[in-house]
Design an enzyme around this catalytic site. Sequence first.
Site, PDB file in Angstrom:
ATOM      1  N   ARG A   1      19.071  -1.332 -19.839  1.00 24.16           N
ATOM      2  CA  ARG A   1      19.235   0.217 -20.806  1.00 24.16           C
ATOM      3  C   ARG A   1      19.964   0.088 -22.042  1.00 24.16           C
ATOM      4  O   ARG A   1      20.867   0.215 -22.131  1.00 24.16           O
ATOM      5  CB  ARG A   1      20.992   0.299 -20.064  1.00 24.16           C
ATOM      6  CG  ARG A   1      21.423   0.864 -18.396  1.00 24.16           C
ATOM      7  CD  ARG A   1      22.415   0.831 -17.565  1.00 24.16           C
ATOM      8  NE  ARG A   1      22.986   0.848 -15.762  1.00 24.16           N
ATOM      9  CZ  ARG A   1      22.567   0.011 -15.116  1.00 24.16           C
ATOM     10  NH1 ARG A   1      22.713  -1.162 -15.400  1.00 24.16           N
ATOM     11  NH2 ARG A   1      22.421   0.363 -14.058  1.00 24.16           N
TER      12      ARG A   1
ATOM     13  N   HIS B   1      29.477   3.353 -15.184  1.00 21.35           N
ATOM     14  CA  HIS B   1      28.505   2.992 -15.955  1.00 21.35           C
ATOM     15  C   HIS B   1      29.946   1.846 -17.230  1.00 21.35           C
ATOM     16  O   HIS B   1      29.230   0.240 -17.243  1.00 21.35           O
ATOM     17  CB  HIS B   1      28.129   3.280 -17.025  1.00 21.35           C
ATOM     18  CG  HIS B   1      26.623   4.231 -16.789  1.00 21.35           C
ATOM     19  ND1 HIS B   1      26.421   5.634 -16.412  1.00 21.35           N
ATOM     20  CD2 HIS B   1      25.723   3.273 -16.520  1.00 21.35           C
ATOM     21  CE1 HIS B   1      25.522   5.826 -15.506  1.00 21.35           C
ATOM     22  NE2 HIS B   1      24.528   4.649 -15.617  1.00 21.35           N
TER      23      HIS B   1
ATOM     24  N   GLU C   1      15.422   8.401  -8.757  1.00 23.29           N
ATOM     25  CA  GLU C   1      16.844   8.739  -8.423  1.00 23.29           C
ATOM     26  C   GLU C   1      16.896   9.997  -8.369  1.00 23.29           C
ATOM     27  O   GLU C   1      17.878  10.069  -8.556  1.00 23.29           O
ATOM     28  CB  GLU C   1      17.951   8.062  -9.812  1.00 23.29           C
ATOM     29  CG  GLU C   1      16.430   8.098 -11.099  1.00 23.29           C
ATOM     30  CD  GLU C   1      17.954   7.759 -12.445  1.00 23.29           C
ATOM     31  OE1 GLU C   1      18.457   6.837 -11.996  1.00 23.29           O
ATOM     32  OE2 GLU C   1      17.202   7.540 -13.519  1.00 23.29           O
TER      33      GLU C   1
ATOM     34  N   ASN D   1      22.093   4.381  -7.701  1.00 23.25           N
ATOM     35  CA  ASN D   1      23.676   4.942  -7.910  1.00 23.25           C
ATOM     36  C   ASN D   1      23.496   5.820  -8.508  1.00 23.25           C
ATOM     37  O   ASN D   1      24.509   7.383  -7.503  1.00 23.25           O
ATOM     38  CB  ASN D   1      23.954   4.592  -9.269  1.00 23.25           C
ATOM     39  CG  ASN D   1      23.977   3.460  -9.823  1.00 23.25           C
ATOM     40  OD1 ASN D   1      23.858   2.137  -8.656  1.00 23.25           O
ATOM     41  ND2 ASN D   1      23.704   2.143 -10.616  1.00 23.25           N
ATOM     42  N   ASP D   2      21.947   6.831  -8.550  1.00 17.89           N
ATOM     43  CA  ASP D   2      22.252   8.335  -9.505  1.00 17.89           C
ATOM     44  C   ASP D   2      20.982   9.321  -7.618  1.00 17.89           C
ATOM     45  O   ASP D   2      21.578  10.061  -7.320  1.00 17.89           O
ATOM     46  CB  ASP D   2      21.255   9.205 -10.176  1.00 17.89           C
ATOM     47  CG  ASP D   2      22.117   8.268 -11.775  1.00 17.89           C
ATOM     48  OD1 ASP D   2      23.090   9.077 -11.697  1.00 17.89           O
ATOM     49  OD2 ASP D   2      21.427   8.363 -12.476  1.00 17.89           O
TER      50      ASP D   2
ATOM     51  N   ARG E   1      13.783   0.210 -20.538  1.00 18.60           N
ATOM     52  CA  ARG E   1      14.253   2.252 -20.407  1.00 18.60           C
ATOM     53  C   ARG E   1      14.510   2.950 -21.000  1.00 18.60           C
ATOM     54  O   ARG E   1      15.396   2.538 -21.787  1.00 18.60           O
ATOM     55  CB  ARG E   1      15.868   2.400 -19.140  1.00 18.60           C
ATOM     56  CG  ARG E   1      15.339   3.651 -18.688  1.00 18.60           C
ATOM     57  CD  ARG E   1      16.797   4.017 -17.379  1.00 18.60           C
ATOM     58  NE  ARG E   1      18.081   3.905 -17.694  1.00 18.60           N
ATOM     59  CZ  ARG E   1      19.238   3.690 -16.987  1.00 18.60           C
ATOM     60  NH1 ARG E   1      18.635   3.631 -15.873  1.00 18.60           N
ATOM     61  NH2 ARG E   1      20.010   3.573 -17.473  1.00 18.60           N
TER      62      ARG E   1
ATOM     63  N   ARG F   1      29.136  10.016  -9.157  1.00 16.91           N
ATOM     64  CA  ARG F   1      29.395   8.579  -8.724  1.00 16.91           C
ATOM     65  C   ARG F   1      30.298   8.227  -9.566  1.00 16.91           C
ATOM     66  O   ARG F   1      31.409   6.889  -9.347  1.00 16.91           O
ATOM     67  CB  ARG F   1      27.707   8.075  -9.581  1.00 16.91           C
ATOM     68  CG  ARG F   1      27.379   8.381 -10.709  1.00 16.91           C
ATOM     69  CD  ARG F   1      26.796   7.671 -11.037  1.00 16.91           C
ATOM     70  NE  ARG F   1      26.315   6.443 -11.443  1.00 16.91           N
ATOM     71  CZ  ARG F   1      25.438   6.132 -12.524  1.00 16.91           C
ATOM     72  NH1 ARG F   1      24.180   6.607 -11.803  1.00 16.91           N
ATOM     73  NH2 ARG F   1      25.481   4.701 -12.772  1.00 16.91           N
TER      74      ARG F   1
ATOM     75  N   CYS G   1      17.045  -0.953  -9.291  1.00 16.57           N
ATOM     76  CA  CYS G   1      17.310  -1.434  -9.387  1.00 16.57           C
ATOM     77  C   CYS G   1      18.791  -0.900  -9.683  1.00 16.57           C
ATOM     78  O   CYS G   1      20.020  -1.133 -11.212  1.00 16.57           O
ATOM     79  CB  CYS G   1      16.867  -1.496 -11.394  1.00 16.57           C
ATOM     80  SG  CYS G   1      17.199   0.836 -11.545  1.00 16.57           S
TER      81      CYS G   1
HETATM   82  C1  PEP Z   1      20.528   4.301 -11.031  1.00 20.74           C
HETATM   83  O1  PEP Z   1      20.774   5.006 -11.118  1.00 20.74           O
HETATM   84  O2  PEP Z   1      20.487   3.664 -10.053  1.00 20.74           O
HETATM   85  C2  PEP Z   1      20.286   3.602 -12.190  1.00 20.74           C
HETATM   86  C3  PEP Z   1      20.196   2.202 -12.560  1.00 20.74           C
HETATM   87  O3  PEP Z   1      20.222   4.010 -13.173  1.00 20.74           O
HETATM   88  P1  PEP Z   1      21.890   3.889 -14.277  1.00 20.74           P
HETATM   89  O4  PEP Z   1      22.962   3.361 -13.272  1.00 20.74           O
HETATM   90  O5  PEP Z   1      21.643   3.585 -15.693  1.00 20.74           O
HETATM   91  O6  PEP Z   1      22.440   5.955 -14.281  1.00 20.74           O
HETATM   92 MG    MG Z   2      20.251   6.099 -13.230  1.00 22.70          MG
END
Ligand code: PEP
Ligand code: MG
Length: 588
Positions: free
Chosen positions: A306, A199, A441, A464-465, A342, A475, A512
Amino acid sequence: MSGDKAKQETRFQAVGVSPGVARGALYVVRDDGDEIPRHRIEASEIPNEIGRFETALIQTRSQILEMQERIAQSIGAKDAGIFDAHLLVVEDRTLIDEVLRKLQADLCNVEFVFQEVATHYAHTLSQIDDPYLRERALDIQDVTRRVVRNLQGKAPKDFLGLTHPHILLAHNITPSDTATMNREYVLGLATDLGSRTSHTAIMARSLGIPAIVGLHNATEKLETGREVLLDGYNGLLILDPTPETLWHYGELEHQRSLVAEKLTGLRETKSTTRDGRHIVLSANIELPDEVEAAPRNGAEGIGLYRTEFLYLNRTTLPSEEEQYATYRKVAEQVQPHPLIIRTFDLGGDKLAGALDGGDEMNPFLGHRAIRFSLERPDIFKAQLRAIIRASAVGNVKVMFPMISGLEELGRALAVFEECKTELKNEGSEFDPTTEVGAMIEIPSAAMCAERLAREIDFFSIGTNDLIQYAIAVDRVNERVAHLYEPTHPAVLRLLKMVADAGHAHGIWVGVCGEMAGDLALTPLLIGLGMDELSVGASLVPRVKRAVQSLTHGECQKLVGDVLELDTPSAILARCTEMAQAHYGELLG
Ligand code: PEP
Ligand code: MG
């Protein structure tokens, strides 16, 4: 690291996570661990220890006041108010008297005594079943770290201490550090740890700060004040850059600015493929003040807000009213375009000061996001009510993070409905048709997407997740970053499953996660049928240009082809080939 004596510059290779080049003096922040050595003192040294203690308290007080002032200017007076509680700690007579008493009794160095007393004090408060006292315990822990650092003569580990532009180098920078740092003085960010989808990296991209991660132990080798050039494109930190290097970078920047200039003309154009398929392009934001970058870059709204970022540094949670005021303002700015809010995704690498998360062995598999919200209906409901109320003034949509299956989604939807009923009975204004979506995710959700799609209005895929869980690659761990492969055949199949399931039930599907902004993969995502791509605002013009260069038909064919391939590298190569052929100038 590779040294080059002839050129007299030293290059440190890392991973570029936020584009841009920065040049300036380094500001090194070290993590020294919490170990405080204990050593005995003579009775005659007590006055000296008391003097050191008093000086450290005064120093801490002025640091807190300074930080409060900066936060008041950058984020707002309300957030700065949380430091009032920190000021009370440095003036707490019970705590100070106990330190003085123990100093006489134990005859050892004051940092050790203070740490012991403060930790005990904080622990006792945290055990009492009273939210106010638990918050005080967190304040004490925070202030204790500051006082101890001052006693040890170390710089405070807060980036708000910066008073001139610098390139920040730290062992690790947490999302909460990024949220409060004095951005105007941060030219670039570099860390020993970290990865592309941490993040902190996401935040740096949003803020437009060039950043590199994974420098391993650079903080041990480099000193504050050294002149460096940070290359966020190629992940390089160049110590004492030579005139040739500086000239080379000057040239590259010039070429990039020419491309960027061309892209500004795209703002008012539509993100539609050559054969007429419209892909909604929206922006991701972390903090409300990033919102104006969305229309400036030609985004059609906010695809991911976020919300947790604004609250990471606080020791108190935001009330419904406070959240309502924030969401309402953002919704007004974004309308008539959608604002997808979110609900809190706390946990993982985002730990809020206000919540006693406790240490977890696997925080990304732990008490995170919707799991946390469902366990704390007080917090969840306050947020949902604030979001629903904001729908009266804008095109607001709600989305739940980390949904793992139908039952969990059902529970979240039940709370959402309960909030709507309450607000209706109270006579509050809101849009009763507010859309609700689920982030996909977790692989289990992707596999059950067919079933989930019947309950909601949209899917937004958090790659991402999804990637980290699908191939078991943390990650934020730079040691396994090379294994984190968005084009893994399994990821491809999961994405297809979600897109197909959503469309079979007539709902739209977006992406996203950071994959949505990876230009090499735009053909793949379009071919999979994604209806929306939500990316960092600064990436919108590039992705739009990519969309406009492609046809949906050729992207669909690409998907058919790559589904036959077995390895992430082969899939990536095919996607890159297509991207290169259509908009190669954007990839460099
Ligand atoms: C993701 O997991 O791709 C996402 C957009 O949420 P975050 O990166 O905040 O976990
Ligand atoms: Mg996520």
